[in-house]
Scaffold this motif. Structure first.
Motif, PDB file in Angstrom:
ATOM      1  N   ARG A  70       0.831  -1.197   0.000  1.00 50.04           N
ATOM      2  CA  ARG A  70       0.000   0.000   0.000  1.00 50.04           C
ATOM      3  C   ARG A  70       0.866   1.247   0.000  1.00 50.04           C
ATOM      4  NH1 ARG A  70      -2.425  -1.160   5.494  1.00 50.04           N
ATOM      5  NH2 ARG A  70      -2.971   1.042   5.355  1.00 50.04           N
ATOM      6  N   GLY A  71       0.215   2.382  -0.144  1.00 51.53           N
ATOM      7  CA  GLY A  71       0.908   3.650  -0.049  1.00 51.53           C
ATOM      8  C   GLY A  71       1.270   3.952   1.395  1.00 51.53           C
ATOM      9  N   PRO A  72       2.083   4.980   1.631  1.00 57.17           N
ATOM     10  CA  PRO A  72       2.501   5.316   2.993  1.00 57.17           C
ATOM     11  C   PRO A  72       1.309   5.588   3.913  1.00 57.17           C
ATOM     12  CG  PRO A  72       3.804   6.516   1.375  1.00 57.17           C
ATOM     13  CD  PRO A  72       2.692   5.874   0.621  1.00 57.17           C
ATOM     14  N   GLN A  73       1.425   5.147   5.160  1.00 59.82           N
ATOM     15  CA  GLN A  73       0.424   5.479   6.167  1.00 59.82           C
ATOM     16  C   GLN A  73       0.817   6.821   6.767  1.00 59.82           C
ATOM     17  OE1 GLN A  73      -0.387   2.415   9.057  1.00 59.82           O
ATOM     18  NE2 GLN A  73      -1.452   3.815  10.434  1.00 59.82           N
ATOM     19  N   ILE A  74       0.215   7.885   6.274  1.00 60.92           N
ATOM     20  CA  ILE A  74       0.618   9.243   6.642  1.00 60.92           C
ATOM     21  C   ILE A  74       0.150   9.573   8.058  1.00 60.92           C
ATOM     22  CG2 ILE A  74       0.425  11.686   6.058  1.00 60.92           C
ATOM     23  CD1 ILE A  74      -0.060  10.814   3.143  1.00 60.92           C
ATOM     24  N   ALA A  75       1.111   9.894   8.925  1.00 56.00           N
ATOM     25  CA  ALA A  75       0.783  10.316  10.296  1.00 56.00           C
ATOM     26  C   ALA A  75       0.721  11.833  10.392  1.00 56.00           C
ATOM     27  CB  ALA A  75       1.816   9.760  11.273  1.00 56.00           C
ATOM     28  N   SER A  76       1.533  12.523   9.603  1.00 54.28           N
ATOM     29  CA  SER A  76       1.542  13.980   9.556  1.00 54.28           C
ATOM     30  C   SER A  76       2.020  14.412   8.176  1.00 54.28           C
ATOM     31  CB  SER A  76       2.471  14.544  10.633  1.00 54.28           C
ATOM     32  OG  SER A  76       2.532  15.955  10.567  1.00 54.28           O
ATOM     33  N   PRO A  77       1.375  15.412   7.581  1.00 55.65           N
ATOM     34  CA  PRO A  77       0.352  16.293   8.158  1.00 55.65           C
ATOM     35  C   PRO A  77      -1.009  15.620   8.334  1.00 55.65           C
ATOM     36  CG  PRO A  77       0.707  16.814   5.855  1.00 55.65           C
ATOM     37  CD  PRO A  77       1.749  15.816   6.208  1.00 55.65           C
ATOM     38  N   LYS A  78      -1.766  16.161   9.281  1.00 59.50           N
ATOM     39  CA  LYS A  78      -3.084  15.633   9.595  1.00 59.50           C
ATOM     40  C   LYS A  78      -4.149  16.434   8.855  1.00 59.50           C
ATOM     41  CE  LYS A  78      -1.458  14.649  14.292  1.00 59.50           C
ATOM     42  NZ  LYS A  78      -1.647  14.960  15.737  1.00 59.50           N
ATOM     43  N   ILE A 123      10.265   8.024  -0.306  1.00 56.91           N
ATOM     44  CA  ILE A 123       8.903   8.550  -0.398  1.00 56.91           C
ATOM     45  C   ILE A 123       8.997   9.955  -0.967  1.00 56.91           C
ATOM     46  CG2 ILE A 123       6.800   9.192   0.841  1.00 56.91           C
ATOM     47  CD1 ILE A 123       7.538   7.139   2.977  1.00 56.91           C
ATOM     48  N   VAL A 124       8.305  10.185  -2.069  1.00 59.08           N
ATOM     49  CA  VAL A 124       8.261  11.504  -2.687  1.00 59.08           C
ATOM     50  C   VAL A 124       6.935  12.162  -2.320  1.00 59.08           C
ATOM     51  CG1 VAL A 124       8.308  12.807  -4.833  1.00 59.08           C
ATOM     52  CG2 VAL A 124       9.756  10.773  -4.585  1.00 59.08           C
ATOM     53  N   THR A 175       4.166   9.312  -2.412  1.00 58.74           N
ATOM     54  CA  THR A 175       4.366   8.149  -3.285  1.00 58.74           C
ATOM     55  C   THR A 175       5.606   7.384  -2.844  1.00 58.74           C
ATOM     56  OG1 THR A 175       3.327   9.278  -5.154  1.00 58.74           O
ATOM     57  CG2 THR A 175       4.711   7.366  -5.653  1.00 58.74           C
ATOM     58  N   ALA A 176       5.400   6.135  -2.436  1.00 61.26           N
ATOM     59  CA  ALA A 176       6.505   5.287  -1.988  1.00 61.26           C
ATOM     60  C   ALA A 176       7.021   4.455  -3.153  1.00 61.26           C
ATOM     61  CB  ALA A 176       6.047   4.373  -0.861  1.00 61.26           C
ATOM     62  N   THR A 177       8.345   4.376  -3.262  1.00 59.87           N
ATOM     63  CA  THR A 177       8.980   3.478  -4.221  1.00 59.87           C
ATOM     64  C   THR A 177       9.405   2.217  -3.478  1.00 59.87           C
ATOM     65  OG1 THR A 177       9.795   5.268  -5.629  1.00 59.87           O
ATOM     66  CG2 THR A 177      10.928   3.151  -5.790  1.00 59.87           C
ATOM     67  N   LEU A 191      12.779  -5.949  -8.792  1.00 63.10           N
ATOM     68  CA  LEU A 191      11.601  -5.313  -9.358  1.00 63.10           C
ATOM     69  C   LEU A 191      11.381  -4.006  -8.611  1.00 63.10           C
ATOM     70  CD1 LEU A 191       9.180  -8.403  -9.424  1.00 63.10           C
ATOM     71  CD2 LEU A 191      10.333  -7.408 -11.414  1.00 63.10           C
ATOM     72  N   THR A 192      10.643  -3.097  -9.230  1.00 66.13           N
ATOM     73  CA  THR A 192      10.297  -1.828  -8.588  1.00 66.13           C
ATOM     74  C   THR A 192       8.838  -1.525  -8.852  1.00 66.13           C
ATOM     75  OG1 THR A 192      12.537  -0.965  -8.919  1.00 66.13           O
ATOM     76  CG2 THR A 192      10.815   0.625  -8.427  1.00 66.13           C
ATOM     77  N   THR A 193       8.156  -1.051  -7.826  1.00 62.35           N
ATOM     78  CA  THR A 193       6.779  -0.626  -7.985  1.00 62.35           C
ATOM     79  C   THR A 193       6.529   0.574  -7.078  1.00 62.35           C
ATOM     80  OG1 THR A 193       4.464  -1.369  -8.000  1.00 62.35           O
ATOM     81  CG2 THR A 193       5.840  -2.134  -6.180  1.00 62.35           C
ATOM     82  N   THR A 194       5.455   1.297  -7.298  1.00 64.07           N
ATOM     83  CA  THR A 194       5.123   2.461  -6.470  1.00 64.07           C
ATOM     84  C   THR A 194       3.699   2.343  -5.950  1.00 64.07           C
ATOM     85  OG1 THR A 194       4.407   3.766  -8.390  1.00 64.07           O
ATOM     86  CG2 THR A 194       6.711   3.974  -7.709  1.00 64.07           C
ATOM     87  N   ARG A 195       3.474   2.953  -4.802  1.00 63.77           N
ATOM     88  CA  ARG A 195       2.141   3.038  -4.209  1.00 63.77           C
ATOM     89  C   ARG A 195       1.994   4.439  -3.614  1.00 63.77           C
ATOM     90  NH1 ARG A 195       2.307  -1.173  -6.465  1.00 63.77           N
ATOM     91  NH2 ARG A 195       1.500  -3.210  -5.800  1.00 63.77           N
ATOM     92  N   SER A 196       0.795   5.004  -3.711  1.00 66.09           N
ATOM     93  CA  SER A 196       0.568   6.368  -3.245  1.00 66.09           C
ATOM     94  C   SER A 196      -0.595   6.458  -2.265  1.00 66.09           C
ATOM     95  CB  SER A 196       0.276   7.300  -4.438  1.00 66.09           C
ATOM     96  OG  SER A 196       1.371   7.361  -5.321  1.00 66.09           O
ATOM     97  N   SER A 197      -0.553   7.474  -1.435  1.00 64.17           N
ATOM     98  CA  SER A 197      -1.662   7.809  -0.548  1.00 64.17           C
ATOM     99  C   SER A 197      -1.728   9.325  -0.423  1.00 64.17           C
ATOM    100  CB  SER A 197      -1.497   7.147   0.825  1.00 64.17           C
ATOM    101  OG  SER A 197      -0.231   7.449   1.367  1.00 64.17           O
ATOM    102  N   GLN A 198      -2.864   9.831   0.048  1.00 62.06           N
ATOM    103  CA  GLN A 198      -3.071  11.278   0.090  1.00 62.06           C
ATOM    104  C   GLN A 198      -3.581  11.744   1.442  1.00 62.06           C
ATOM    105  OE1 GLN A 198      -5.716  12.285  -3.216  1.00 62.06           O
ATOM    106  NE2 GLN A 198      -3.946  12.838  -4.485  1.00 62.06           N
TER     107      GLN A 198
END
Length: 211
Positions: A70-78, A123-124, A175-177, A191-198
């Motif tokens: 999955r994409g990053p589990q964003i803790a901050s910003p809230k 993570i970009v 976006t995590a690589t 292999l390389t893949t990306t996943r994103s969260s907002q």
């Protein structure tokens, strides 16, 4: 590919050249997606012909699919936080096996087993104001004792409020690589893949409430 017995009425015997006295039937398990993928089905192989095998790299991709990355589990910003122009914003994520790694899974077919391990290498952060910040770790959680200093690992400084944005907030995309190492079947590779969260952030003028 797995050799299997099928009854005389099975449609595989209706295919040209399929003769139970001149060959065998194998079951091909579904691996991969898109063009060139191997899909579920029965295949007739004549005696003396080579039995098709599954490429280890295809099994590696199947192993990755099983990880449910999955994409990053964003803790901050809230999303409910209030941030201020000119004040350092600290960004960080909460690592887990599916959002940061390491994450390991295996896949097997036709007597071949491949093991793959995935880890996030960077993570970009697209900050919504035209800026991008690349962080090579999950980020450092902010504490009140840090005051107004910049994050030592992952931060950003907004120069304009979010008032002109949709709903008055910046939309932030992380976006995590994922870098994946795999081995099996006498082969190895990457292999390389990306996943994103907002998330979103309200940036205004005045006293900061959250970082």
């Amino acid at each position: 590919m797995i050799k299997t017995d099928v009854p005389p009425e099975h449609p595989i015997w209706d295919e040209p050249g399929a003769d139970p006295k001149k060959g065998s039937v194998y079951f091909r398990a579904c691996v991969g997606e898109g063009a060139g993928a191997d899909f579920d089905g029965f295949v007739f192989v004549a005696d003396g012909d080579p039995v098709p095998t599954v490429a280890p790299v295809v099994l590696a991709q199947r192993a990755v699919d099983r990880m449910a990355l999955r994409g990053p589990q964003i803790a901050s910003p809230k999303p409910d936080g209030k941030y201020v122009v000119g004040m350092p914003m600290w960004m960080w994520t909460t690592p887990s096996a599916t959002t940061y790694g390491p994450n390991t899974a295996t896949a097997s077919a036709g007597g071949v087993t491949v093991t793959a391990t995935a880890r996030v290498s960077k993570i970009v952060w697209d900050m919504g104001d035209g800026s991008r910040v690349t962080c090579t770790g999950p980020g450092t959680p902010y504490q009140a004792s840090y005051g107004r200093q910049d994050s030592p690992t992952c931060g950003h400084l907004y120069k304009a409020t979010s008032g002109s944005q949709a709903d008055g907030k910046y939309t932030i995309t992380a976006t995590a690589t994922w870098d994946i190492e795999w081995a099996g079947g006498g082969e190895s590779g990457t292999l390389t893949t990306t996943r994103s969260s907002q998330t979103t952030a309200t940036v205004g003028e005045g006293q900061a409430v959250n970082r």
